[in-house]
Design a protein around this motif. Structure first.
Motif, PDB file in Angstrom:
ATOM      1  N   ALA A  95       0.852  -1.204   0.000  1.00 28.60           N
ATOM      2  CA  ALA A  95       0.000   0.000   0.000  1.00 28.60           C
ATOM      3  C   ALA A  95       0.876   1.239   0.000  1.00 28.60           C
ATOM      4  O   ALA A  95       1.938   1.274   0.635  1.00 28.60           O
ATOM      5  CB  ALA A  95      -0.889   0.003   1.242  1.00 28.60           C
ATOM      6  N   LYS A  96       0.448   2.251  -0.745  1.00 24.20           N
ATOM      7  CA  LYS A  96       1.185   3.527  -0.744  1.00 24.20           C
ATOM      8  C   LYS A  96       0.147   4.627  -0.916  1.00 24.20           C
ATOM      9  O   LYS A  96      -0.333   4.884  -2.018  1.00 24.20           O
ATOM     10  CB  LYS A  96       2.188   3.498  -1.905  1.00 24.20           C
ATOM     11  N   LEU A  97      -0.218   5.252   0.194  1.00 26.79           N
ATOM     12  CA  LEU A  97      -1.271   6.272   0.180  1.00 26.79           C
ATOM     13  C   LEU A  97      -0.763   7.509   0.906  1.00 26.79           C
ATOM     14  O   LEU A  97      -0.306   7.405   2.040  1.00 26.79           O
ATOM     15  CB  LEU A  97      -2.513   5.755   0.909  1.00 26.79           C
ATOM     16  N   HIS A  98      -0.833   8.652   0.262  1.00 25.88           N
ATOM     17  CA  HIS A  98      -0.373   9.865   0.938  1.00 25.88           C
ATOM     18  C   HIS A  98      -1.092  11.126   0.490  1.00 25.88           C
ATOM     19  O   HIS A  98      -0.833  12.198   1.007  1.00 25.88           O
ATOM     20  CB  HIS A  98       1.133  10.048   0.709  1.00 25.88           C
ATOM     21  N   ARG A  99      -2.003  11.017  -0.496  1.00 19.01           N
ATOM     22  CA  ARG A  99      -2.610  12.245  -1.029  1.00 19.01           C
ATOM     23  C   ARG A  99      -3.541  12.866   0.004  1.00 19.01           C
ATOM     24  O   ARG A  99      -4.268  12.154   0.705  1.00 19.01           O
ATOM     25  CB  ARG A  99      -3.415  11.950  -2.285  1.00 19.01           C
ATOM     26  N   PRO A 100      -3.552  14.212   0.067  1.00 21.43           N
ATOM     27  CA  PRO A 100      -4.439  14.896   1.001  1.00 21.43           C
ATOM     28  C   PRO A 100      -5.881  14.374   0.925  1.00 21.43           C
ATOM     29  O   PRO A 100      -6.518  14.154   1.950  1.00 21.43           O
ATOM     30  CB  PRO A 100      -4.358  16.363   0.558  1.00 21.43           C
ATOM     31  N   ALA A 101      -6.403  14.122  -0.284  1.00 21.21           N
ATOM     32  CA  ALA A 101      -7.799  13.683  -0.419  1.00 21.21           C
ATOM     33  C   ALA A 101      -8.036  12.353   0.286  1.00 21.21           C
ATOM     34  O   ALA A 101      -9.169  12.041   0.664  1.00 21.21           O
ATOM     35  CB  ALA A 101      -8.163  13.567  -1.901  1.00 21.21           C
ATOM     36  N   ASN A 102      -6.996  11.560   0.491  1.00 21.41           N
ATOM     37  CA  ASN A 102      -7.165  10.265   1.150  1.00 21.41           C
ATOM     38  C   ASN A 102      -6.772  10.265   2.617  1.00 21.41           C
ATOM     39  O   ASN A 102      -7.404   9.589   3.414  1.00 21.41           O
ATOM     40  CB  ASN A 102      -6.338   9.188   0.427  1.00 21.41           C
ATOM     41  N   VAL A 103      -5.728  11.001   2.961  1.00 26.68           N
ATOM     42  CA  VAL A 103      -5.250  10.870   4.344  1.00 26.68           C
ATOM     43  C   VAL A 103      -5.544  12.091   5.214  1.00 26.68           C
ATOM     44  O   VAL A 103      -5.354  12.031   6.425  1.00 26.68           O
ATOM     45  CB  VAL A 103      -3.735  10.518   4.406  1.00 26.68           C
ATOM     46  N   ASP A 104      -6.019  13.183   4.626  1.00 26.44           N
ATOM     47  CA  ASP A 104      -6.313  14.367   5.442  1.00 26.44           C
ATOM     48  C   ASP A 104      -7.762  14.390   5.928  1.00 26.44           C
ATOM     49  O   ASP A 104      -8.144  15.258   6.710  1.00 26.44           O
ATOM     50  CB  ASP A 104      -6.012  15.661   4.666  1.00 26.44           C
ATOM     51  N   ASP A 105      -8.584  13.468   5.443  1.00 24.41           N
ATOM     52  CA  ASP A 105      -9.981  13.389   5.861  1.00 24.41           C
ATOM     53  C   ASP A 105     -10.119  12.151   6.760  1.00 24.41           C
ATOM     54  O   ASP A 105      -9.909  11.023   6.309  1.00 24.41           O
ATOM     55  CB  ASP A 105     -10.858  13.263   4.600  1.00 24.41           C
ATOM     56  N   PRO A 106     -10.474  12.373   8.054  1.00 21.87           N
ATOM     57  CA  PRO A 106     -10.475  11.235   8.988  1.00 21.87           C
ATOM     58  C   PRO A 106     -11.370  10.082   8.535  1.00 21.87           C
ATOM     59  O   PRO A 106     -10.988   8.907   8.670  1.00 21.87           O
ATOM     60  CB  PRO A 106     -11.005  11.836  10.297  1.00 21.87           C
ATOM     61  N   ALA A 107     -12.553  10.396   7.987  1.00 22.92           N
ATOM     62  CA  ALA A 107     -13.478   9.317   7.604  1.00 22.92           C
ATOM     63  C   ALA A 107     -12.913   8.525   6.432  1.00 22.92           C
ATOM     64  O   ALA A 107     -12.965   7.285   6.422  1.00 22.92           O
ATOM     65  CB  ALA A 107     -14.839   9.909   7.241  1.00 22.92           C
TER      66      ALA A 107
END
Ligand code: UD1
Length: 380
Positions: A205-217
């Motif tokens: 897994a490689k996830l870091h974009r604001p749209a994915n990790v900056d939103d808690p839900a």
């Protein structure tokens, strides 16, 4: 003619593997005087130095040390740092790659000083202006003299935006030059053995974009998805500092810890990550470059985004753009783990020779531009 003096810009992690083959090719070619300027957008050793070492890049000639900040602050700081550097070096051309804040910041500085601008990886569009990278791409392309593209769809995007097709050169993908060059060396690394992971026996897994990790839900849902996948096979998640910080901030660590086979680690270097990618059963990501790399490696890729600026990876490659709905993401993962592995095909010109084509175009056009009869006309 005098040597062609070119400043190559790197700033963030995905830039290093794009500049490495270009810089090497420039060094190898007579008539070039290439420099590397590192803006310092990424500065942690695991986000920067490790990549220089892995890729055999020399120390940058200038390090601007801008560090982190808001987008405006970071872009502004890069411009302030880069302006005197360009005045001092007085190059013929500035070359920028990709779509990070350092790309547009250094591009703007170059054109304001009347220096020709080269954009490598031009014309990619997600058509999503909420992505900071999309704004960087559109604006950098507008001000560039040479636009080097990785896939044919890029030319249509550029022409639609009013760019002279005479400036656009389809050359292939320099990121794939690096991948092909380093694949054998990556296979010799020990990271998989050290982590006790087996070929095709784990997901990455490689996830870091604001749209994915900056939103808690959204981030919580993605952790659940990875956790569910980890019930079938171990999941390795090397964490970008942004993702690591959000996991703690949103209180998601206990939830993640409930899945014993969901394993987090520090960001990996280029060679270690390549070994992991080349051996994974599937990759789940929101990165741009990984969609391309998995296509070439023939490894199934699920992209947790609503769009991609790299459509060739879905039409010819192994990538499926699956959005953020956990049900859909899990369904795509199950399909792959049940054996429905996409048969990817190599995209056109992703053959390890893109940097050579870039350098050849620059030599030919710059020679023509400098011919006394032609005078100092516009580039390209
Ligand atoms: C940037 C790029 C993105 C690229 C990504 C690759 C832009 C707009 N975004 O996003 O396109 O996919 O790099 O990694 O340029 N941080 C550290 N150490 C570092 C660098 C960053 O701890 O060496 C942390 C800081 O808290 C920083 C945050 O990560 O605020 C985000 O860094 P930043 O460079 O702003 O954007 P990325 O999310 O890395």
């Amino acid at each position: 003619m005098d040597d062609l003096k070119i400043v190559n810009v790197v700033g963030a992690r995905p830039n290093f593997m794009k500049i490495a083959p270009i810089f090497e090719e420039m060094k190898r070619t007579s008539g070039f005087d290439p420099y590397i300027v590192h803006t310092g957008q990424h500065y942690d050793p695991v986000m920067s130095d490790l990549f220089f070492n892995n890729l055999g890049l020399p120390e940058p000639d200038h390090y601007l040390g801008v560090g982190s900040g808001s987008h405006g602050e970071q872009t502004g700081k890069v411009m302030i740092g880069f302006d005197p550097t360009v005045r001092d070096l007085d190059p013929d051309l500035v070359l920028v790659v990709g779509d990070v804040n350092s790309t547009i910041a250094c591009g703007l500085v170059a054109v304001k000083l009347g220096v020709g601008l080269v954009h490598v990886e031009a014309g990619l569009r997600s058509f999503d202006r909420a992505m900071p990278e999309e704004v960087n791409r559109v604006l950098t392309d507008q001000i560039s003299d040479y636009l080097f593209t990785t896939e044919r769809s890029a030319l249509d995007n550029l022409v639609r935006e009013g760019i002279d097709p005479g400036r656009v050169h389809f050359v292939g993908n320099v990121m794939i030059d690096s991948l092909l060059h380093h694949r054998a060396k990556a296979a010799e690394q020990t990271v998989l053995a050290d982590l006790g992971l087996e070929r095709r026996g784990f997901a990455l897994a490689k996830l870091h974009r604001p749209a994915n990790v900056d939103d808690p839900a959204v981030f919580a849902d993605l952790i659940e998805v990875l956790g569910e996948i980890s019930r079938r096979l171990p999941v390795l998640f090397p964490m970008h500092p942004r993702s690591r910080a959000r996991l703690a901030e949103f209180g998601l660590e206990p939830r993640a810890a409930a899945f014993p086979d969901l394993r987090f680690c520090e960001p990996l270097g280029y060679l270690d990550f390549l070994q992991c990618m080349d051996n994974a059963a599937l990759v789940l990501t929101d990165s741009g470059g990984i969609q391309e790399e998995t296509t070439v490696l023939g490894v199934p890729c699920i992209t947790a985004r609503d769009n991609t600026e790299r459509p060739i990876t879905t039409t010819r490659g192994t990538n499926v753009v699956a959005g953020r709905d956990p049900v859909r993401l899990l369904a795509e993962a199950s399909k792959i783990l049940d054996g429905a592995v996409p048969a990817g095909e190599l995209p056109e010109l992703w053959d390890g020779h893109a940097a050579e084509r870039i350098v050849r175009v620059l030599v030919e056009h710059e020679r023509r531009r400098r011919e006394p009869a032609g005078g100092r006309g516009t580039l390209a």
